[in-house]
Design a protein around this motif. Structure first.
Motif, mmCIF file in Angstrom:
data_model
loop_
_atom_site.group_PDB
_atom_site.id
_atom_site.type_symbol
_atom_site.label_atom_id
_atom_site.label_comp_id
_atom_site.label_asym_id
_atom_site.label_seq_id
_atom_site.Cartn_x
_atom_site.Cartn_y
_atom_site.Cartn_z
ATOM 1 N N ILE A 5 20.211 30.073 -9.808
ATOM 2 C CA ILE A 5 18.968 30.416 -10.466
ATOM 3 C C ILE A 5 18.915 31.871 -11.051
ATOM 4 O O ILE A 5 18.389 32.045 -12.112
ATOM 5 C CB ILE A 5 17.695 30.260 -9.426
ATOM 6 N N TYR A 8 20.761 31.801 -14.159
ATOM 7 C CA TYR A 8 19.880 31.091 -15.275
ATOM 8 C C TYR A 8 18.959 32.199 -15.775
ATOM 9 O O TYR A 8 18.540 32.039 -17.263
ATOM 10 C CB TYR A 8 19.057 29.672 -14.600
ATOM 11 N N ILE A 9 18.214 32.867 -14.913
ATOM 12 C CA ILE A 9 16.952 33.919 -15.519
ATOM 13 C C ILE A 9 17.878 34.856 -16.317
ATOM 14 O O ILE A 9 17.334 35.234 -17.317
ATOM 15 C CB ILE A 9 16.461 34.342 -14.234
ATOM 16 N N THR A 12 18.891 33.337 -19.794
ATOM 17 C CA THR A 12 17.957 33.000 -20.890
ATOM 18 C C THR A 12 17.067 34.311 -21.147
ATOM 19 O O THR A 12 16.171 34.948 -20.567
ATOM 20 C CB THR A 12 16.604 32.089 -19.995
ATOM 21 N N SER A 24 10.252 23.005 -24.157
ATOM 22 C CA SER A 24 9.765 22.521 -22.651
ATOM 23 C C SER A 24 9.379 23.617 -21.615
ATOM 24 O O SER A 24 9.748 24.727 -21.839
ATOM 25 C CB SER A 24 10.756 21.745 -21.928
ATOM 26 N N SER A 25 8.316 23.466 -20.814
ATOM 27 C CA SER A 25 7.990 24.496 -20.175
ATOM 28 C C SER A 25 8.267 24.308 -18.472
ATOM 29 O O SER A 25 7.720 24.785 -17.463
ATOM 30 C CB SER A 25 6.401 24.544 -20.107
ATOM 31 N N PHE A 26 9.012 23.111 -18.240
ATOM 32 C CA PHE A 26 9.509 22.921 -16.907
ATOM 33 C C PHE A 26 10.786 23.397 -16.733
ATOM 34 O O PHE A 26 11.584 23.991 -17.661
ATOM 35 C CB PHE A 26 9.272 21.366 -16.712
ATOM 36 N N ILE A 27 11.273 23.158 -15.380
ATOM 37 C CA ILE A 27 12.594 23.594 -15.075
ATOM 38 C C ILE A 27 13.674 22.621 -15.958
ATOM 39 O O ILE A 27 13.426 21.455 -15.880
ATOM 40 C CB ILE A 27 13.023 23.558 -13.554
ATOM 41 N N PRO A 28 14.597 23.235 -16.598
ATOM 42 C CA PRO A 28 15.624 22.408 -17.406
ATOM 43 C C PRO A 28 16.471 21.401 -16.207
ATOM 44 O O PRO A 28 16.570 21.816 -15.209
ATOM 45 C CB PRO A 28 16.458 23.092 -17.917
ATOM 46 N N LEU A 31 19.527 22.595 -14.843
ATOM 47 C CA LEU A 31 19.420 23.575 -13.781
ATOM 48 C C LEU A 31 19.381 22.681 -12.686
ATOM 49 O O LEU A 31 19.599 23.016 -11.406
ATOM 50 C CB LEU A 31 18.291 24.525 -14.068
ATOM 51 N N CYS A 32 18.445 21.524 -12.476
ATOM 52 C CA CYS A 32 18.116 20.656 -11.284
ATOM 53 C C CYS A 32 19.512 20.240 -10.886
ATOM 54 O O CYS A 32 19.835 19.916 -9.612
ATOM 55 C CB CYS A 32 17.012 19.596 -11.681
#
Length: 308
Positions: A5, A8-9, A12, A24-28, A31-32
């Motif tokens: 995580i 990823y932060i 980006t 998209s505004s959700f978790i990619p 990444l999941c």
């Protein structure tokens, strides 16, 4: 998982977040998938402690089923492009259209038109309004030089992804082969786990079936790639990253040497014979012994040798 995580932060940046907010505004999903892969070894250990060696395959199968569903969703969302790193790497939309730093600087260094130059050159330094406009103009130039990509590139438009029927109609037979090969790559781990749960680790059938699915899927993709090189089909071009992905998938075939029953009946015997051979050598014998112990320990966990 915390490291994943955090990376990823960091990756980006604000400009990327600005361009991706419309997408998209959700978790990619990528990444999941990465987080699930970080957790799957813990799931296997807990399942073995709670349900035993035989019944642990139920939770492992559930995990592989979830991963397969996520990969299928990524495959659909990407417009039926090859999954890089098993779906953990995001696919760039316009890699070939991006400008190099030299090209960006060259375009910025071009002389401005008369309309633009008149704003900055036609000002009276003694005039307060002229000094303010000159300061704003200088600030804008500095911003362009520091962030040329953010200034020059317009916000990316949300491109509508083709449906499966549209993709197959546009790409033809090579597109059908490509989709088949990718689906075989996605569902291969699930097939292997389900067969292992039914037949056990001593049976050759799960090992052979998994290898057959791998070979068929990779051969289909390789034939599609060869048809592109021969000029017979240019409907489905492969990028350099996709060619590297095919090589990576072939390298994963080496993990079949670590899977039962081949490991128990052949690989382990070869490792132990090698250990006895180099054992008299002072340093090499000690290193070989510890390395073989690590390999035998790794082989006991499915998630370490799954290649998924």
């Amino acid at each position: 998982m915390i490291t994943t995580i955090n990376e990823y932060i960091i990756e980006t940046s604000p400009t990327e977040v600005h361009t991706r907010c419309a997408e998209s505004s959700f978790i990619p999903l990528s990444l999941c998938l990465t987080l699930l892969k970080d957790l799957e070894t813990t799931i296997e250990v807990v399942a073995e402690q709670l349900y035993g060696e035989k019944n642990k395959w139920i939770l492992i199968a559930v995990t592989e089923a979830v991963k397969a569903c996520i990969r299928l969703a990524i495959f659909r969302k990407s417009g039926y492009k090859m999954l890089l790193q098993g779906g953990e790497t995001e696919i760039a939309e316009n890699d070939s259209d991006s400008l190099s730093p030299q090209e960006t600087k060259r375009r910025l260094d071009k002389p401005r038109g008369n309309g633009e130059s008149g704003i900055s050159n036609g000002q009276n330094p003694g005039n307060l309004q002229g000094r303010a406009i000159s300061a704003l103009s200088g600030f804008g130039k500095n911003a362009i030089m520091q962030h040329p990509q953010a200034i020059m590139e317009p916000p990316s438009k949300l491109v509508e992804k083709p449906s499966l029927r549209t993709f197959l109609s546009e790409k033809g037979i090579p597109g059908g082969f490509f989709v088949t090969g990718e689906i075989l790559f996605i569902i291969r781990p699930l097939i292997y786990v389900l067969l292992m749960r039914k037949y056990g680790t001593r049976s050759w059938f799960p090992w052979c079936a998994s290898l057959a699915v791998d070979l068929i899927g990779n051969c289909i993709l390789s034939v599609t790639l060869m048809s592109q090189h021969s000029g017979k089909s240019q409907q489905l071009p492969f990028s350099d990253s996709e060619k590297d992905e095919l090589k990576r998938r072939r390298m994963l075939w080496a993990l079949y040497l670590m899977r039962d029953p081949l490991f128990t009946k052949y690989t382990r015997q070869r490792l132990e014979s090698t250990q006895r051979l180099v054992q008299p050598v002072p340093i090499l014998g000690f290193v070989a012994e510890k390395l073989i112990e690590i390999l035998i320990g790794v082989q006991t966990r499915y998630t370490y040798i799954s290649g998924s």
